[in-house]
Motif scaffolding. Structure first.
Motif, PDB file in Angstrom:
ATOM      1  N   LEU A 151      43.890  52.760  18.274  1.00 29.09           N
ATOM      2  CA  LEU A 151      42.740  53.642  18.681  1.00 29.09           C
ATOM      3  C   LEU A 151      43.073  54.156  20.520  1.00 29.09           C
ATOM      4  CD1 LEU A 151      39.653  51.879  17.786  1.00 29.09           C
ATOM      5  CD2 LEU A 151      40.649  54.000  16.688  1.00 29.09           C
ATOM      6  N   GLN A 152      44.424  53.931  20.578  1.00 21.94           N
ATOM      7  CA  GLN A 152      45.189  54.344  22.040  1.00 21.94           C
ATOM      8  C   GLN A 152      45.582  55.683  22.093  1.00 21.94           C
ATOM      9  OE1 GLN A 152      46.925  50.759  23.717  1.00 21.94           O
ATOM     10  NE2 GLN A 152      44.827  49.862  24.163  1.00 21.94           N
ATOM     11  N   GLY A 153      46.254  56.415  20.780  1.00 22.07           N
ATOM     12  CA  GLY A 153      46.919  57.468  21.074  1.00 22.07           C
ATOM     13  C   GLY A 153      45.996  58.548  20.752  1.00 22.07           C
ATOM     14  N   LYS A 154      46.690  59.720  20.551  1.00 18.34           N
ATOM     15  CA  LYS A 154      45.715  60.717  20.632  1.00 18.34           C
ATOM     16  C   LYS A 154      45.079  60.926  19.088  1.00 18.34           C
ATOM     17  CE  LYS A 154      48.310  64.052  23.603  1.00 18.34           C
ATOM     18  NZ  LYS A 154      49.173  65.134  23.583  1.00 18.34           N
ATOM     19  N   GLN A 155      45.568  60.284  18.167  1.00 18.27           N
ATOM     20  CA  GLN A 155      44.903  60.152  16.652  1.00 18.27           C
ATOM     21  C   GLN A 155      44.822  58.650  16.474  1.00 18.27           C
ATOM     22  OE1 GLN A 155      47.350  62.658  14.346  1.00 18.27           O
ATOM     23  NE2 GLN A 155      45.728  64.321  14.492  1.00 18.27           N
ATOM     24  N   TYR A 156      43.805  58.427  15.457  1.00 20.21           N
ATOM     25  CA  TYR A 156      43.558  56.946  15.155  1.00 20.21           C
ATOM     26  C   TYR A 156      44.899  56.733  14.121  1.00 20.21           C
ATOM     27  CZ  TYR A 156      41.539  53.692  11.786  1.00 20.21           C
ATOM     28  OH  TYR A 156      41.231  52.548  11.021  1.00 20.21           O
ATOM     29  N   ASP A 157      45.588  55.457  14.429  1.00 17.11           N
ATOM     30  CA  ASP A 157      46.687  54.975  13.668  1.00 17.11           C
ATOM     31  C   ASP A 157      46.153  54.190  12.514  1.00 17.11           C
ATOM     32  OD1 ASP A 157      49.223  53.990  12.774  1.00 17.11           O
ATOM     33  OD2 ASP A 157      49.976  53.705  14.539  1.00 17.11           O
ATOM     34  N   VAL A 158      45.845  55.140  11.328  1.00 15.57           N
ATOM     35  CA  VAL A 158      45.400  54.341  10.434  1.00 15.57           C
ATOM     36  C   VAL A 158      46.206  53.257   9.687  1.00 15.57           C
ATOM     37  CG1 VAL A 158      44.278  54.789   7.868  1.00 15.57           C
ATOM     38  CG2 VAL A 158      44.116  56.323   9.850  1.00 15.57           C
ATOM     39  N   GLU A 159      47.520  53.428   9.584  1.00 15.58           N
ATOM     40  CA  GLU A 159      48.439  52.750   8.960  1.00 15.58           C
ATOM     41  C   GLU A 159      48.439  51.458   9.769  1.00 15.58           C
ATOM     42  OE1 GLU A 159      49.685  52.627   5.948  1.00 15.58           O
ATOM     43  OE2 GLU A 159      48.133  54.268   5.833  1.00 15.58           O
ATOM     44  N   ALA A 160      48.566  51.605  11.101  1.00 18.11           N
ATOM     45  CA  ALA A 160      48.651  50.340  11.806  1.00 18.11           C
ATOM     46  C   ALA A 160      47.612  49.458  11.722  1.00 18.11           C
ATOM     47  CB  ALA A 160      49.034  50.602  13.677  1.00 18.11           C
TER      48      ALA A 160
END
Length: 206
Positions: A151-160
């Motif tokens: 949740l730290q990028g511009k978008q939610y990293d669903v796969e991570a």
């Protein structure tokens, strides 16, 4: 009928008003789980015990439709063939905002917010004074709680997120629910059953 009257009727069904906004004809009440009673009542319901799919949605549809019929209101849901725009409604309401991690944060449930349905009334009601945006004065522990920084990028990293949750059946995100959501101080005061969070996380993985 006053806001207090409506809240009493809704909470008798283990739901609560998570926000209000003006609709085309009157007031829209956004409904979410009333904790800590919601989960035990749901688990005792026929929808949960019949073994069929989507027990939470089916319970919500039955209970909220009954409430709507009793109030002469219209019921709306965030699921099914005619999904109402709940994200838009939440952002237009008086009790939900975008959090520092991009998810909605709600005044009573924090990052544990979930909308089970809405009641659209044909009249306007006087609502309580809207609270302030809670994240402005918060230390923002949600921003560092995720073990993989999903949740730290511009978008939610669903796969991570998904890969991490699937990697270990005993890790806390799976058994207790998303750690970022649980880090929110409002979430911690909401008293949501860990079993409920675990159920939703398993549904996320399916």
């Amino acid at each position: 009928m006053t806001y207090s009257d409506l809240q009493s009727k809704v909470q008798a069904e283990q739901l609560t008003i998570f926000g209000t906004l003006l609709g085309a004809r009157g007031t829209i009440l956004l409904l979410g789980p009333h904790e800590p009673g919601f989960w035990p009542v749901l688990c005792e319901s026929p929808e949960w015990q019949d073994g069929l799919a989507d027990p939470v949605d089916r319970w919500s549809q039955r209970v909220i439709t009954r409430l709507a019929d009793g109030l002469g209101a219209r019921a709306h849901f965030p699921f099914g063939a005619e999904q109402a725009p709940f994200l838009t409604w939440a952002m237009a309401s008086d009790r939900a905002w975008i959090s520092p991690v991009g998810m909605l944060v709600q005044a009573d449930a924090g990052l544990m917010v979930s909308y089970r349905g809405a009641l659209e009334l044909d009249w306007e009601i006087q609502t309580p004074e809207a609270p302030r945006y809670p994240c402005a004065s918060c230390a923002k522990p949600c921003t560092t709680a995720c073990p993989v920084g999903a949740l730290q990028g511009k978008q939610y990293d669903v796969e991570a997120c998904r890969s991490y949750v699937q990697s270990d059946p005993a890790q806390r995100c799976l058994t207790e629910g998303c750690l970022a959501r649980r880090a929110c101080p409002i979430s911690q005061a909401y008293d949501r059953d860990a079993a409920q969070s675990a159920y939703h996380m398993r549904e996320f993985l399916n």
